[in-house]
Write a protein that holds these residues in place. Structure first.
Motif, PDB file in Angstrom:
ATOM      1  N   GLU A  72       0.822  -1.219   0.000  1.00 55.84           N
ATOM      2  CA  GLU A  72       0.000   0.000   0.000  1.00 55.84           C
ATOM      3  C   GLU A  72       0.852   1.263   0.000  1.00 55.84           C
ATOM      4  O   GLU A  72       2.014   1.247   0.372  1.00 55.84           O
ATOM      5  CB  GLU A  72      -0.995  -0.006   1.154  1.00 55.84           C
ATOM      6  CG  GLU A  72      -0.404  -0.124   2.532  1.00 55.84           C
ATOM      7  CD  GLU A  72      -1.471  -0.123   3.628  1.00 55.84           C
ATOM      8  OE1 GLU A  72      -2.651   0.143   3.355  1.00 55.84           O
ATOM      9  OE2 GLU A  72      -1.093  -0.370   4.792  1.00 55.84           O
ATOM     10  N   GLY A  73       0.213   2.314  -0.493  1.00 58.85           N
ATOM     11  CA  GLY A  73       0.921   3.587  -0.598  1.00 58.85           C
ATOM     12  C   GLY A  73       1.866   3.637  -1.791  1.00 58.85           C
ATOM     13  O   GLY A  73       2.827   4.406  -1.775  1.00 58.85           O
ATOM     14  N   VAL A  74       1.566   2.854  -2.822  1.00 60.13           N
ATOM     15  CA  VAL A  74       2.515   2.783  -3.953  1.00 60.13           C
ATOM     16  C   VAL A  74       2.546   4.071  -4.770  1.00 60.13           C
ATOM     17  O   VAL A  74       3.443   4.272  -5.587  1.00 60.13           O
ATOM     18  CB  VAL A  74       2.237   1.566  -4.872  1.00 60.13           C
ATOM     19  CG1 VAL A  74       2.296   0.274  -4.086  1.00 60.13           C
ATOM     20  CG2 VAL A  74       0.901   1.705  -5.595  1.00 60.13           C
ATOM     21  N   LYS A  75       1.572   4.952  -4.554  1.00 56.89           N
ATOM     22  CA  LYS A  75       1.601   6.256  -5.230  1.00 56.89           C
ATOM     23  C   LYS A  75       2.210   7.341  -4.339  1.00 56.89           C
ATOM     24  O   LYS A  75       2.241   8.507  -4.711  1.00 56.89           O
ATOM     25  CB  LYS A  75       0.172   6.669  -5.629  1.00 56.89           C
ATOM     26  CG  LYS A  75      -0.475   5.766  -6.664  1.00 56.89           C
ATOM     27  CD  LYS A  75       0.169   5.924  -8.024  1.00 56.89           C
ATOM     28  CE  LYS A  75      -0.613   5.150  -9.081  1.00 56.89           C
ATOM     29  NZ  LYS A  75       0.160   5.015 -10.332  1.00 56.89           N
ATOM     30  N   GLU A 131       7.247   8.145  -0.319  1.00 58.14           N
ATOM     31  CA  GLU A 131       7.908   7.611   0.877  1.00 58.14           C
ATOM     32  C   GLU A 131       7.539   6.151   1.152  1.00 58.14           C
ATOM     33  O   GLU A 131       8.176   5.484   1.972  1.00 58.14           O
ATOM     34  CB  GLU A 131       7.635   8.496   2.105  1.00 58.14           C
ATOM     35  CG  GLU A 131       6.196   8.547   2.596  1.00 58.14           C
ATOM     36  CD  GLU A 131       5.323   9.604   1.893  1.00 58.14           C
ATOM     37  OE1 GLU A 131       5.548   9.859   0.689  1.00 58.14           O
ATOM     38  OE2 GLU A 131       4.415  10.148   2.545  1.00 58.14           O
ATOM     39  N   PHE A 132       6.523   5.641   0.502  1.00 57.37           N
ATOM     40  CA  PHE A 132       6.080   4.261   0.753  1.00 57.37           C
ATOM     41  C   PHE A 132       6.412   3.307  -0.398  1.00 57.37           C
ATOM     42  O   PHE A 132       6.527   2.098  -0.204  1.00 57.37           O
ATOM     43  CB  PHE A 132       4.559   4.215   0.973  1.00 57.37           C
ATOM     44  CG  PHE A 132       4.121   4.776   2.290  1.00 57.37           C
ATOM     45  CD1 PHE A 132       4.115   3.988   3.429  1.00 57.37           C
ATOM     46  CD2 PHE A 132       3.723   6.102   2.397  1.00 57.37           C
ATOM     47  CE1 PHE A 132       3.704   4.503   4.654  1.00 57.37           C
ATOM     48  CE2 PHE A 132       3.320   6.624   3.616  1.00 57.37           C
ATOM     49  CZ  PHE A 132       3.319   5.823   4.740  1.00 57.37           C
ATOM     50  N   GLN A 133       6.518   3.848  -1.624  1.00 57.53           N
ATOM     51  CA  GLN A 133       6.545   2.981  -2.806  1.00 57.53           C
ATOM     52  C   GLN A 133       7.643   1.921  -2.777  1.00 57.53           C
ATOM     53  O   GLN A 133       7.395   0.743  -3.009  1.00 57.53           O
ATOM     54  CB  GLN A 133       6.672   3.817  -4.084  1.00 57.53           C
ATOM     55  CG  GLN A 133       6.464   2.985  -5.326  1.00 57.53           C
ATOM     56  CD  GLN A 133       6.752   3.759  -6.591  1.00 57.53           C
ATOM     57  OE1 GLN A 133       7.916   4.072  -6.872  1.00 57.53           O
ATOM     58  NE2 GLN A 133       5.714   4.087  -7.321  1.00 57.53           N
ATOM     59  N   VAL A 141       6.106  -3.562  -1.249  1.00 55.71           N
ATOM     60  CA  VAL A 141       5.972  -5.021  -1.435  1.00 55.71           C
ATOM     61  C   VAL A 141       6.638  -5.759  -0.269  1.00 55.71           C
ATOM     62  O   VAL A 141       6.076  -6.712   0.286  1.00 55.71           O
ATOM     63  CB  VAL A 141       6.568  -5.451  -2.797  1.00 55.71           C
ATOM     64  CG1 VAL A 141       6.626  -6.973  -2.904  1.00 55.71           C
ATOM     65  CG2 VAL A 141       5.738  -4.878  -3.948  1.00 55.71           C
ATOM     66  N   GLN A 142       7.842  -5.300   0.124  1.00 52.45           N
ATOM     67  CA  GLN A 142       8.541  -5.948   1.240  1.00 52.45           C
ATOM     68  C   GLN A 142       7.728  -5.891   2.520  1.00 52.45           C
ATOM     69  O   GLN A 142       7.633  -6.872   3.261  1.00 52.45           O
ATOM     70  CB  GLN A 142       9.913  -5.291   1.473  1.00 52.45           C
ATOM     71  CG  GLN A 142      10.963  -5.647   0.446  1.00 52.45           C
ATOM     72  CD  GLN A 142      11.002  -7.141   0.131  1.00 52.45           C
ATOM     73  OE1 GLN A 142      10.930  -7.969   1.022  1.00 52.45           O
ATOM     74  NE2 GLN A 142      11.074  -7.487  -1.154  1.00 52.45           N
TER      75      GLN A 142
END
Ligand SMILES: Cc1cc2nc3c(=O)[nH]c(=O)nc-3n(C[C@H](O)[C@H](O)[C@H](O)COP(=O)(O)O)c2cc1C
Length: 198
Positions: free
Chosen positions: A177-180, A183-185, A189-190
């Protein structure tokens, strides 16, 4: 062990839900060597929306179906056979407009068949797809596991309910989540994989 991978993102190797699904499958294969993986790619081979021919075919006994109705029921029969033959499902889902993509909804519509995958009993509905472990790999641009957007996640609650209705109650949801959000992208996945035990 037979693993059924459901892909519903059209973004190929770029897809976060497919990357997360692959990470889960890698863990499953490491824990259960010799397992087989069957891939059902709903983006490359979409299931049709339910049309009149499908509905007529569902409610006509198999021996009375016309050639058109026999063809119409094929997608549903295939989806059901694949799920029934598997021990574990890994369902990859992008988050589109606050819920699952219509490609995945169409597959669920074909999987949901009265008296085959669920039935109504005097004590309520009973799901007939039992004994499966399900992992949902959900990718979203924003954050929905906590915070102000949490109430607007109509994907994970819907999938939990729908899969449970069909008898699949052992459902683990993993989120990229937060792939957009910059700071999260990179770690999405990890982070989604971290809590998964196979
Ligand atoms: C048509 C469309 C609708 C989207 N709607 C949302 C949304 O409602 N909320 C959100 O957080 N992200 C939304 N996104 C972003 C996707 O969830 C994100 O790009 C995710 O990585 C898609 O999954 P995939 O990488 O497996 O294709 C949307 C993307 C697209 C293309």
């Amino acid at each position: 062990m037979q693993i059924l991978q459901i892909i519903s993102s059209a973004r190929g190797a770029e897809s976060f839900s497919t990357q997360l699904s692959q990470g889960i499958i890698d863990k499953l294969l490491a824990a259960h060597p010799g397992s087989t993986v069957v891939v059902r790619d709903l983006a490359k081979h979409p299931f049709p929306h339910l049309e009149e021919a499908h509905l007529q075919a569902y409610f006509t006994p198999a021996e009375g179906r016309s050639p058109e109705q026999q063809a119409a029921v094929r997608h549903s029969d295939e989806a059901i056979a694949e799920v029934m033959a598997s021990d574990v499902l890994v369902i990859g889902s992008p988050f589109y407009n606050f819920t699952i993509p219509s490609s995945l909804k169409a597959w669920l519509d074909h999987l949901t068949r009265a008296n085959i995958t669920f039935r109504y009993t005097p004590t309520g509905p009973e799901g007939l797809i039992t004994g499966k472990k399900v992992y949902v790999a959900l990718a979203s641009g924003g954050i929905y596991s906590e915070g102000p957007m949490q109430p607007y996640d109509f994907a994970a609650p819907y999938l939990r309910w729908m899969l449970g209705f069909l008898g699949m109650r052992d459902v683990t949801v993993a989120r990229a989540e937060g792939v957009k959000l910059p700071e999260f992208q990179a770690t999405a996945v990890q982070k989604g994989l971290a809590g998964i035990t196979a």
